[in-house]
Write an enzyme that holds these catalytic residues in place. Structure first.
Site, short mmCIF file in Angstrom:
data_model
loop_
_atom_site.label_atom_id
_atom_site.label_comp_id
_atom_site.label_asym_id
_atom_site.label_seq_id
_atom_site.Cartn_x
_atom_site.Cartn_y
_atom_site.Cartn_z
N ASP A 1 -0.12 -9.75 10.14
CA ASP A 1 0.26 -10.75 9.15
C ASP A 1 0.78 -11.95 9.92
O ASP A 1 1.69 -11.81 10.74
CB ASP A 1 1.38 -10.22 8.23
CG ASP A 1 0.93 -9.06 7.37
OD1 ASP A 1 -0.25 -9.07 6.94
OD2 ASP A 1 1.74 -8.14 7.14
N SER B 1 -2.12 1.86 4.19
CA SER B 1 -1.93 0.52 4.74
C SER B 1 -2.85 0.30 5.94
O SER B 1 -2.90 1.13 6.85
CB SER B 1 -0.49 0.32 5.19
OG SER B 1 -0.40 -0.92 5.89
N HIS C 1 -2.28 -1.72 8.15
CA HIS C 1 -1.41 -1.94 9.31
C HIS C 1 -1.28 -0.67 10.16
O HIS C 1 -0.97 -0.75 11.34
CB HIS C 1 -0.04 -2.44 8.87
CG HIS C 1 -0.06 -3.87 8.43
ND1 HIS C 1 -0.01 -4.93 9.30
CD2 HIS C 1 -0.16 -4.42 7.19
CE1 HIS C 1 -0.06 -6.07 8.63
NE2 HIS C 1 -0.16 -5.79 7.34
N ALA D 1 0.83 -1.20 0.00
CA ALA D 1 0.00 0.00 0.00
C ALA D 1 0.86 1.25 0.00
O ALA D 1 1.94 1.27 0.60
CB ALA D 1 -0.89 0.01 1.24
N GLU E 1 -4.40 -12.52 0.01
CA GLU E 1 -3.43 -12.52 1.10
C GLU E 1 -3.98 -13.34 2.27
O GLU E 1 -4.56 -12.77 3.19
CB GLU E 1 -3.10 -11.08 1.56
CG GLU E 1 -2.37 -10.26 0.50
CD GLU E 1 -1.74 -8.98 1.06
OE1 GLU E 1 -1.91 -8.70 2.27
OE2 GLU E 1 -1.08 -8.29 0.28
N HIS F 1 -3.07 -12.06 5.93
CA HIS F 1 -3.35 -10.71 6.44
C HIS F 1 -4.75 -10.68 7.06
O HIS F 1 -5.75 -10.83 6.37
CB HIS F 1 -3.24 -9.72 5.27
CG HIS F 1 -3.59 -8.30 5.60
ND1 HIS F 1 -2.65 -7.27 5.59
CD2 HIS F 1 -4.77 -7.71 5.93
CE1 HIS F 1 -3.25 -6.13 5.89
NE2 HIS F 1 -4.52 -6.36 6.11
ZN LIG Z 1 -0.57 -7.28 5.94
#
Ligand SMILES: [Zn+2]
Length: 223
Positions: free
Chosen positions: A144, A135, A137, A130, A193, A196
């Protein structure tokens, strides 16, 4: 007479609770102030507080919705506690989850993204990374995960490990969803993903899981 008194008390307590909730409603710049169940499941209304976008009480960050550069809440305590429960439950079934990443600041994301663009080019980097501010996060609500087969970490093959398979069917019971599912790349803008996960709280995570929708679809953000 005693019964009536108790009923009266209960009513007073209930009223007290709902008044308190009403007072908290405008203050949603802290995810720790989580509203009762009915708010989670009914409110999908958009609000932007100090540059942070919410649908209902859920922070949304994606390819088009970003966070301010100075938004740095750190790791969310509730999300971490839920993650610890998830990993303990997995361990009880012989699994071995590893936390590969969690909260990431705007600047850390900027550095990471720059490295990926330099290595793979922007078009490729954008499928798995990103731009700074975009992101998930940065919310502190995302992790993750890896498995004992660490060579498969951050690859689609993680989804085929025992840990990855377990996550696909149990994450929602601990309040998490797999944020970028298979087959939804055109909606999320990210490759699949399986590692994630995003914390939503158990009730909402289970509802989103059952719906089979991405967060974007769930909140009606898809054109
Ligand atoms: Zn991630």
């Amino acid at each position: 007479m005693k019964k009536l008194l108790i009923a009266g008390l209960a009513a007073a307590v209930l009223t007290g609770c709902s008044n308190q909730t009403e007072q908290h409603l405008p203050v949603i710049d802290n995810i720790k102030q989580i509203h009762p169940l009915d708010k989670w499941l009914t409110s999908k209304e958009k609000s932007v507080v100090k540059g942070v976008t919410y649908y209902g009480d859920t922070i949304i960050v994606n390819k088009s919705i970003s966070l301010p550069a100075d938004y740095a809440p750190g790791e969310n305590d509730e999300a971490r506690a839920a993650l610890n429960k998830l990993m303990a439950a997995g361990a009880a079934e012989g699994l071995n989850f590893a936390v590969r990443s969690g909260f990431r600041s705007y600047d850390e994301q900027a550095a990471l993204y720059q490295d990926y663009v330099a290595r793979d080019g922007k078009a490729a980097a954008d499928t798995y990374s990103a731009e700074p501010g975009h992101s998930e996060h940065q919310t502190g609500l995302t992790f993750d995960l890896g498995s004992r087969e660490s060579v498969k970490d951050f690859t689609i093959s993680f989804g085929d490990t025992p840990e990855g398979k377990w996550l696909q069917t149990h994450a929602q019971d601990y309040g998490f969803i797999i944020r970028y599912p298979k087959g939804k790349e055109h909606i999320t803008g990210y490759q699949y993903e399986p590692w994630h996960i995003r914390y939503l709280g158990t009730d909402l995570a289970q509802e989103v899981y059952r719906s089979g929708l991405t967060l974007e679809e769930y909140y009606g953000l898809v054109r």
